[in-house]
Design a protein around this motif. Structure first.
Motif, short mmCIF file in Angstrom:
data_model
loop_
_atom_site.label_atom_id
_atom_site.label_comp_id
_atom_site.label_asym_id
_atom_site.label_seq_id
_atom_site.Cartn_x
_atom_site.Cartn_y
_atom_site.Cartn_z
N GLY A 54 0.63 -1.30 -0.35
CA GLY A 54 -0.18 0.33 0.06
C GLY A 54 0.68 1.38 0.37
N TYR A 56 1.12 5.16 1.24
CA TYR A 56 1.55 6.33 2.46
C TYR A 56 0.93 7.61 2.02
N PRO A 57 -0.25 8.12 2.88
CA PRO A 57 -1.18 7.71 3.90
C PRO A 57 -1.36 7.58 4.46
N GLU A 58 -2.36 6.57 3.40
CA GLU A 58 -3.51 5.88 3.27
C GLU A 58 -2.87 4.83 4.86
N VAL A 59 -2.35 3.47 4.84
CA VAL A 59 -1.01 3.01 4.94
C VAL A 59 0.19 3.51 5.85
N SER A 60 -0.41 3.50 7.23
CA SER A 60 1.07 3.81 8.20
C SER A 60 1.29 3.11 8.22
N GLU A 63 0.63 -0.35 10.57
CA GLU A 63 -0.25 -0.50 9.35
C GLU A 63 0.93 -1.48 8.41
#
Length: 396
Positions: A54, A56-60, A63
């Motif tokens: 994924g 970033y920032p959707e997936v930190s 995560e």
């Protein structure tokens, strides 16, 4: 050194893509365009592989590390994380294709060839409003009776028992379609039937007393409203007891006065089957009078404002109300009137039902449009004579 949130957030693009390593194979790939992509590098089968986790920032960062650990657990069981991801994506796509909504839309697309466009649209609107929000995304094979009941209870909670009953019917049809197409094992909607509140039975106001029928027919015959079409439409409803919509949309192409036959095409019938209506001397006389004032319209009952549009559905109801029969007798009531009197006269139920264009027991799939035609012709001949006698007889 492992990454921290500040390092990830403050990473700036450069002329070329570069990596910021975390640990255990996880790193952040920063593209020249400024994109920040999580990647997990691992070895499987002796070859180096990459797994996308994924952006970033959707997936930190947290995560991304959790996803990495999930992948490492798969590796410990000799499962390739990339292959597992493809299979999961394929499974999700398969499940989406077998969702209740997907099956329902497929069912409507196939049934739409037999239904009118208006009816198909109304069914779809009902499903989209009341059913899909709860059941739409669920795999049809996983829909349970409590799920169905939850949907119906929501509809009933707004006082719409009849809409709940119709929604239940539509859900059941979709479930049965899923069963025959091997997407479900049974119709769970059938388990819910006894849990629904009974819907109020709809009865159209109708006169069935012979003396009252005679008075109604005399009133119609003397009607001097703004259209001769209204008077004749009401008389034809009495003599043929077809549905008002079937009469209002009739075209001259359907009427054969020489053969004394009216052939209503399937696309205008409720059951989507062609329907033959024998014409008695009286009904043929009415059609003949109408043909004399036909003009260029292809419609037997053109509208007031345009002769290319059928008479409005409210016209007949308003006329009856103006005659003093509001709430006592409606256009659809001629069907109940005929059915009641003909049953009392001993005519065969199958013959009456065939003339009413109801589904007949034992008739499945292919439908004989001329079923009981000879018997119906004789019955309608008697019926027209009976109505004429009631019209001319004076009350005591």
């Amino acid at each position: 050194m492992p990454l921290n949130v500040l390092a990830v957030k403050s990473a700036k693009p450069k002329e070329r893509a570069y990596k910021l390593a975390d640990e255990r194979g996880l790193y952040l790939l920063v593209s020249p365009a400024g994109g920040k992509l999580w990647r997990f590098k691992y070895r499987f089968g002796g070859k180096e592989r990459l797994l996308a986790l994924g952006a970033y920032p959707e997936v930190s960062l947290v995560e991304a590390r959790d996803a990495r650990e999930d992948a490492r657990r798969l590796l410990s069981r000799s499962i390739d994380p990339s292959s597992a991801k493809r299979e999961a994506r394929h499974h999700a796509k398969h499940i989406a294709g077998d969702s209740f909504e997907a099956i329902a839309r497929e069912y409507l697309e196939k049934r739409g060839a037999l239904w009118s466009a208006k009816y198909t649209a109304s069914v779809l609107l009902r499903l989209e409003s009341d059913v899909f929000p709860t059941l739409g995304a669920r795999p049809v094979s996983e829909v349970t009776a409590p799920d169905v009941l939850e949907v119906l209870r929501k509809i009933e909670s707004r006082g719409a028992a009849e809409q709940a009953r119709r929604a239940h019917q539509h859900i059941g049809k979709v479930m049965r379609y899923a069963v025959v197409t091997s997407r479900a094992t049974r119709d769970v909607a059938a388990d819910v039937k006894g849990a629904l509140h009974p819907a109020a039975v709809r009865h159209y106001p109708a006169l069935t007393d012979p003396e009252a029928i005679g008075g109604l027919l005399r009133t119609i015959g003397a009607y001097e409203g703004k259209s001769i079409y209204v008077r004749n439409a009401l008389l034809l409803l009495a003599h043929t007891f077809v549905r008002p919509s079937e009469l209002r949309q009739a075209t001259w192409e359907e009427i054969d006065l020489e053969e004394r036959l009216w052939v209503i095409p399937a696309d205008r019938m409720k059951l989507r089957r062609p329907h033959l209506v024998p014409l008695t001397d009286r009904s043929a006389q009415i059609f003949t009078e109408l043909k004399a004032i036909r003009g260029k319209s292809e419609l037997v009952f053109p509208g007031y404002r345009s002769r290319d549009v059928p008479m409005d559905g409210a016209s007949l109801r308003i006329a009856l109300s103006g005659m003093g029969y509001g709430g006592i007798h409606v256009p659809h009531g001629f069907r109940a009137m005929a059915s009641t009197r003909l049953h009392e006269q001993g005519f065969a139920i199958d013959v009456i039902e065939a003339q009413l264009a109801h589904a007949l027991p034992g008739v499945r799939g292919i439908y004989n449009r001329a079923v009981h035609l000879k018997e119906r012709t004789e019955m309608l001949k008697w019926w027209s004579g009976y109505l004429d006698d009631l019209t001319t007889s004076q009350p005591d």
